[in-house]
Design an enzyme around this catalytic site. Structure first.
Site, PDB file in Angstrom:
ATOM      1  CD  GLU A 129     -45.779  36.335 -78.178  1.00 24.22           C
ATOM      2  OE1 GLU A 129     -45.351  36.651 -79.128  1.00 24.22           O
ATOM      3  OE2 GLU A 129     -45.021  35.609 -77.416  1.00 24.22           O
TER       4      GLU A 129
ATOM      5  CD  GLU B 194     -41.123  32.907 -74.511  1.00 28.79           C
ATOM      6  OE1 GLU B 194     -41.322  32.318 -75.678  1.00 28.79           O
ATOM      7  OE2 GLU B 194     -40.928  33.890 -74.539  1.00 28.79           O
TER       8      GLU B 194
END
Length: 264
Positions: free
Chosen positions: A144, A149
């Site tokens: 990933e 974020e």
């Protein structure tokens, strides 16, 4: 006496520039969001309150993802993903998750997204990537890449991270870094990675702040030798985003994206 063999400085600089220049990148995929509706040849809007197959695992989030115009809107060249406290179906909140799987999948290159991040405790916007084929198995074996974020209770602290079998947050070994952006919710910024067979570099407005290098120890460390697809989503709550609760007075909460561009 003058030396007739002196090379003009301007010529020397030009020559050195030619020697040091890198191959020019080609723009291979983009969405400028200039239309009035989402381009479904490029994006799939996930619908549901879980995401086991299309876009990875869940994190006990509180939203129901929809494809409704209330949650996905295009206007004036901006894609807006809106989270609402509207008690839709089985969940107290709705939002949207858009994926490019089998419509935009890339191995290596520069992926950049210009976006404005919402603020408010409980929101969890992300720009991230997962393996298209899960060549090495389910998460985290196939990797990933979290390009951006942000969790609302830690306003302005933006994270760029990778997860693999060897390095992931469930065992506390994830590889990442963060940068503080005081105006992250007031201005658009460009979040990007540059990815090749040796490393992944993370950038914010062309400022390099994190590098993850290929250890050469195989796919448990480096599964990033296969195509990945892009995900844009605004989660509500969850294991990380909801760690300090959800402030209901922040809704509607808007994650705005100006463009997505991929170069190889």
């Amino acid at each position: 006496m003058k030396n007739k063999y002196i090379i003009p400085v301007s010529f020397l600089c030009a020559f050195l520039t030619i020697l040091s220049c890198e191959p020019e990148r080609e723009l291979v995929w983009q969405d400028e969001f200039d239309g009035r509706e989402l381009d479904t040849t490029k994006w799939t809007a996930y619908v549901g309150n879980g995401c086991p197959e299309l876009c990875g695992f869940g994190n006990h989030e509180a939203q129901y993802y929809t494809d409704r115009p209330e949650n996905i809107n295009l206007a004036h060249g901006i894609l807006t993903i809106t989270a609402l406290a509207d008690s839709f179906k089985t969940n107290a909140y709705t939002s949207a998750k858009l994926v490019t799987r089998n419509k935009g999948d890339w191995k290596y290159g520069r992926v950049e997204v210009k976006a404005r991040i919402p603020e408010g405790r409980g929101n969890w916007p992300a720009i991230w990537m997962l393996s298209t084929e899960n060549t090495y198995g389910g998460w985290p074996r196939s990797g990933e890449i979290d390009i951006m974020e942000h969790v609302g209770y830690d306003q302005g602290n933006m994270h760029g991270t990778v997860h693999t079998q060897s390095f992931n947050h469930r065992i506390g070994t994830q590889k990442g870094d963060s940068v503080q952006i005081e105006d992250i919710s007031q201005k658009f910024h460009v979040y990007a990675i540059e990815w090749d067979e040796n490393k992944i570099d993370f950038y914010m407005d062309d400022q390099l702040y994190n590098t993850f290098e290929n250890t050469g120890q195989g796919p448990d460390d480096w599964p990033f030798d296969q195509p990945f697809y892009l995900i844009l989503n605004l989660a509500v709550g969850g294991d990380w985003g909801g760690k300090m609760g959800i402030a209901n007075d922040v809704f509607p909460n808007r994650f705005e994206i100006d463009y997505v561009r991929v170069y190889q």
